[in-house]
Scaffold this active site. Structure first.
Site, PDB file in Angstrom:
ATOM      1  N   GLU A  95     -10.396   4.226   3.578  1.00  0.00           N
ATOM      2  CA  GLU A  95      -9.529   5.008   2.692  1.00  0.00           C
ATOM      3  C   GLU A  95      -9.919   4.693   1.256  1.00  0.00           C
ATOM      4  OE1 GLU A  95      -5.519   6.066   5.159  1.00  0.00           O
ATOM      5  OE2 GLU A  95      -5.389   4.309   3.881  1.00  0.00           O
ATOM      6  N   THR A 139      -4.514   6.921  -0.418  1.00  0.00           N
ATOM      7  CA  THR A 139      -5.811   7.602  -0.364  1.00  0.00           C
ATOM      8  C   THR A 139      -5.855   8.740  -1.378  1.00  0.00           C
ATOM      9  OG1 THR A 139      -5.895   7.060   1.959  1.00  0.00           O
ATOM     10  CG2 THR A 139      -7.442   8.735   1.197  1.00  0.00           C
ATOM     11  N   LYS A 193      -3.789  -1.556   9.816  1.00  0.00           N
ATOM     12  CA  LYS A 193      -4.164  -1.753   8.418  1.00  0.00           C
ATOM     13  C   LYS A 193      -4.406  -3.222   8.100  1.00  0.00           C
ATOM     14  CE  LYS A 193      -3.224   2.561   7.125  1.00  0.00           C
ATOM     15  NZ  LYS A 193      -4.157   3.417   6.381  1.00  0.00           N
ATOM     16  N   ARG A 232       1.693  17.173  12.130  1.00  0.00           N
ATOM     17  CA  ARG A 232       2.988  17.851  12.269  1.00  0.00           C
ATOM     18  C   ARG A 232       2.916  19.351  11.999  1.00  0.00           C
ATOM     19  NH1 ARG A 232       4.105  13.113   9.750  1.00  0.00           N
ATOM     20  NH2 ARG A 232       3.865  14.050   7.701  1.00  0.00           N
ATOM     21  N   THR A 274      -8.804  -5.188   3.781  1.00  0.00           N
ATOM     22  CA  THR A 274      -8.756  -4.263   2.652  1.00  0.00           C
ATOM     23  C   THR A 274      -9.748  -4.821   1.640  1.00  0.00           C
ATOM     24  OG1 THR A 274      -6.457  -3.657   3.022  1.00  0.00           O
ATOM     25  CG2 THR A 274      -7.298  -3.342   0.799  1.00  0.00           C
ATOM     26  N   GLU A 287      -9.734  12.834   7.369  1.00  0.00           N
ATOM     27  CA  GLU A 287      -9.620  14.163   6.761  1.00  0.00           C
ATOM     28  C   GLU A 287     -10.960  14.903   6.759  1.00  0.00           C
ATOM     29  OE1 GLU A 287      -7.089  13.812   2.920  1.00  0.00           O
ATOM     30  OE2 GLU A 287      -7.757  11.807   3.482  1.00  0.00           O
ATOM     31  N   HIS A 334      -3.964  14.106   0.323  1.00  0.00           N
ATOM     32  CA  HIS A 334      -4.136  13.265   1.514  1.00  0.00           C
ATOM     33  C   HIS A 334      -2.920  13.391   2.433  1.00  0.00           C
ATOM     34  CE1 HIS A 334      -5.026   9.825   4.077  1.00  0.00           C
ATOM     35  NE2 HIS A 334      -3.866   9.292   3.759  1.00  0.00           N
ATOM     36  N   ASP A 349       0.848  -1.195   0.000  1.00  0.00           N
ATOM     37  CA  ASP A 349       0.000   0.000   0.000  1.00  0.00           C
ATOM     38  C   ASP A 349       0.879   1.239   0.000  1.00  0.00           C
ATOM     39  OD1 ASP A 349      -2.436   1.349  -0.007  1.00  0.00           O
ATOM     40  OD2 ASP A 349      -2.411   1.578   2.168  1.00  0.00           O
ATOM     41  N   ARG A 353      -7.516   4.178  13.176  1.00  0.00           N
ATOM     42  CA  ARG A 353      -6.666   5.363  13.403  1.00  0.00           C
ATOM     43  C   ARG A 353      -6.042   5.402  14.793  1.00  0.00           C
ATOM     44  NH1 ARG A 353      -5.752   6.455   8.282  1.00  0.00           N
ATOM     45  NH2 ARG A 353      -7.655   6.972   7.125  1.00  0.00           N
ATOM     46  N   GLN A 403      -3.284   2.880  14.926  1.00  0.00           N
ATOM     47  CA  GLN A 403      -2.189   3.405  14.101  1.00  0.00           C
ATOM     48  C   GLN A 403      -1.394   4.481  14.861  1.00  0.00           C
ATOM     49  OE1 GLN A 403      -3.540   4.787  10.286  1.00  0.00           O
ATOM     50  NE2 GLN A 403      -1.494   5.189   9.514  1.00  0.00           N
ATOM     51  N   ASP A 445      -9.015   0.697   1.950  1.00  0.00           N
ATOM     52  CA  ASP A 445      -8.024   0.284   2.943  1.00  0.00           C
ATOM     53  C   ASP A 445      -8.557   0.669   4.326  1.00  0.00           C
ATOM     54  OD1 ASP A 445      -5.637  -0.429   4.170  1.00  0.00           O
ATOM     55  OD2 ASP A 445      -4.704   1.513   3.794  1.00  0.00           O
ATOM     56  N   GLU A 465      -9.228   4.328  -2.370  1.00  0.00           N
ATOM     57  CA  GLU A 465      -8.020   4.121  -3.183  1.00  0.00           C
ATOM     58  C   GLU A 465      -8.376   3.351  -4.449  1.00  0.00           C
ATOM     59  OE1 GLU A 465      -4.527   2.610  -1.219  1.00  0.00           O
ATOM     60  OE2 GLU A 465      -5.195   3.238   0.773  1.00  0.00           O
ATOM     61  N   TYR A 491       1.268   5.731  -0.327  1.00  0.00           N
ATOM     62  CA  TYR A 491       0.826   6.949   0.362  1.00  0.00           C
ATOM     63  C   TYR A 491       1.172   8.083  -0.601  1.00  0.00           C
ATOM     64  CZ  TYR A 491       0.800  10.183   4.478  1.00  0.00           C
ATOM     65  OH  TYR A 491       0.549  11.180   5.393  1.00  0.00           O
TER      66      TYR A 491
HETATM   67 CA    CA Z   1      -3.885   3.315   2.561  1.00  0.00          CA
END
Ligand code: CA
Length: 419
Positions: free
Chosen positions: A196, A344, A248, A139, A252, A358, A130, A123, A232, A235, A228, A198, A125
């Site tokens: 997610e 995503t 994850k 961050r 999926t 999001e 996203h 997978d 959260r 994670q 996916d 995708e 990113y």
């Molecule tokens: Ca993903």
């Protein structure tokens, strides 16, 4: 190329997801196991039964196993000749109509089966909006994208065993979560379960050693929609320093129909402008993406569906071919049936975000649903559905739907274990 006509008349409409131009491949459950199928109009053709009865034949038997592993591993010339044979048999005026007619099954009556055996699952990113949204949340806007992000498609090795076909229920996982006051962790059901949006690319021909972007593109057999599912809170606690793991691994989901790359070729489009020129081994070798409209909806148990977001596959920063080329730079061999998740796919606007993380901005701005409920993350009984299609000249290339219902967490699976 305009809409091509079929003797399956429901396929001859500009709004049909499965016209003769598309011919996506799936598998359906049968009394004896599973059968290979192709979607055309409002029907699926049972190709395993039709091939066995001698009503359609390819260069070699390709439908005996009930999934498409055999075809996927063939050279691309076989993919092309397979499509020619199939298209000719289903075209308006074909002499095959009389025989194949009795092998049509209404799409509403079929139960999807995995269309291929996933060899391995990676997978990525690689959607900029996203990654920017998530990076901003965790961050701050200044450091949203890590320094490597604009130069390589970031990815992690997932679990092939976790991939399920649309229609499979998904059980809310348990996991280890950060303590409420940054103290000792707890073991509890996931409270921030998410989706997610995708696309998945399926590797056809295997490789040994590094491949170029052009070679990688030629290796891809086709595409599916991919959800996916993501825990959260699990994670957030586990991801440093090696990335996601159990967050994850619950499931999926993929759509039941594989759209072959050839069907998507008229819908190719460019990647977004590059801030830095990519290194030569990852550079675009033509229009690398496809213009595919994507949508996600949520249906609470017993209620109407609400559209959560609409976006497009052209929002990706790195294409599947670039991801695949990057995957091989170390010499890593790729196998027939490898599945690559795009990452995503969010657009620049709020209504284009491809995850609840999001859309609800980490839970701070819950989404309002059609019948007055709201969601920050998924609740038990929620049905999540992805759908998508590319627009040809007067026809659609549809992917069908990729859906799953969230089941409540089991009682503590380790109840009674010694402290
Ligand atoms: Ca993903």
């Amino acid at each position: 190329m305009p809409l091509e006509k079929s003797w399956v008349t429901s396929a001859n409409s500009a709004n049909c997801a499965f016209p003769l131009n598309n011919l996506p491949l799936g598998s359906m459950k049968t009394e004896n196991g599973a059968a290979c199928a192709v979607a055309i109009g409002d029907f699926a053709v049972n190709l395993t039964a039709a091939e066995a009865a001698g009503l359609i034949s390819f260069a070699k038997p390709l439908c005996v196993d009930g999934n498409w592993d055999h075809l996927i591993s063939e050279p691309s010339q076989t993919w092309a000749s397979f499509r020619r044979t199939l298209k000719s048999a289903l075209a308006l005026g074909s002499s095959a109509e009389a025989g194949l007619n009795s092998y049509l099954v209404p799409l509403a009556d079929i139960t999807p089966n995995m269309p291929f055996i996933v060899a391995e699952y990676t997978d990525f990113y690689a959607g900029r909006h996203h990654a920017t949204n998530v990076g901003t949340m965790f961050r701050g806007a200044e450091n949203a994208l890590p320094p490597n992000w604009l130069h390589i498609p970031i990815g992690y090795n997932g679990r092939a065993s976790s991939v399920v076909v649309s229609g499979t229920d998904v059980r809310r996982p348990w996991g280890q979560l950060k303590g409420p006051n940054d103290d000792l962790p707890t073991f509890a059901p996931c409270a921030r379960f998410d989706f997610e949006l995708e696309m998945g690319a399926i590797v056809g021909r295997p490789s040994t050693g590094p491949v170029s972007v052009a070679q990688a593109d030629a290796m891809i057999f086709g595409y599916v929609l991919l959800n996916d599912w993501s825990a959260r809170d699990i994670q957030a606690w586990e991801y440093q320093p090696l990335g996601p793991f159990q967050a994850k691994a619950t499931a999926t989901s993929i759509s039941p129909w594989i759209v072959m790359k050839e069907a998507l070729e008229p819908c190719r489009t460019e990647t977004p402008p590059r801030e830095f020129e990519l290194l030569p081994h990852l550079r675009d070798c033509g229009p690398m993406l496809y213009d595919i409209d994507l949508e996600v909806s949520l249906t609470p148990q017993g209620q109407k569906a609400s559209t959560l977001a609409r976006t497009n596959y052209r929002e990706m920063y790195f294409s599947s071919a670039q991801q695949l080329a990057h995957h091989t730079t170390s010499g890593c061999s790729m196998r027939s049936g490898d599945l690559l998740g795009s990452g995503t796919i969010s657009g620049p606007e709020k209504h284009q975000r491809g995850s609840l993380l999001e859309l609800s901005w980490g839970g701070k701005e819950p989404m309002e649903l059609a019948e007055g409920q709201s969601r920050s993350f998924l609740q038990d009984g929620d049905k999540l559905t992805l759908s998508g299609h590319a627009q040809g000249e007067g026809y659609l290339i549809g992917f069908g739907e990729c859906s799953g219902v969230v089941l409540p967490a089991l009682s503590n699976p380790f109840e009674g274990e010694k402290e």
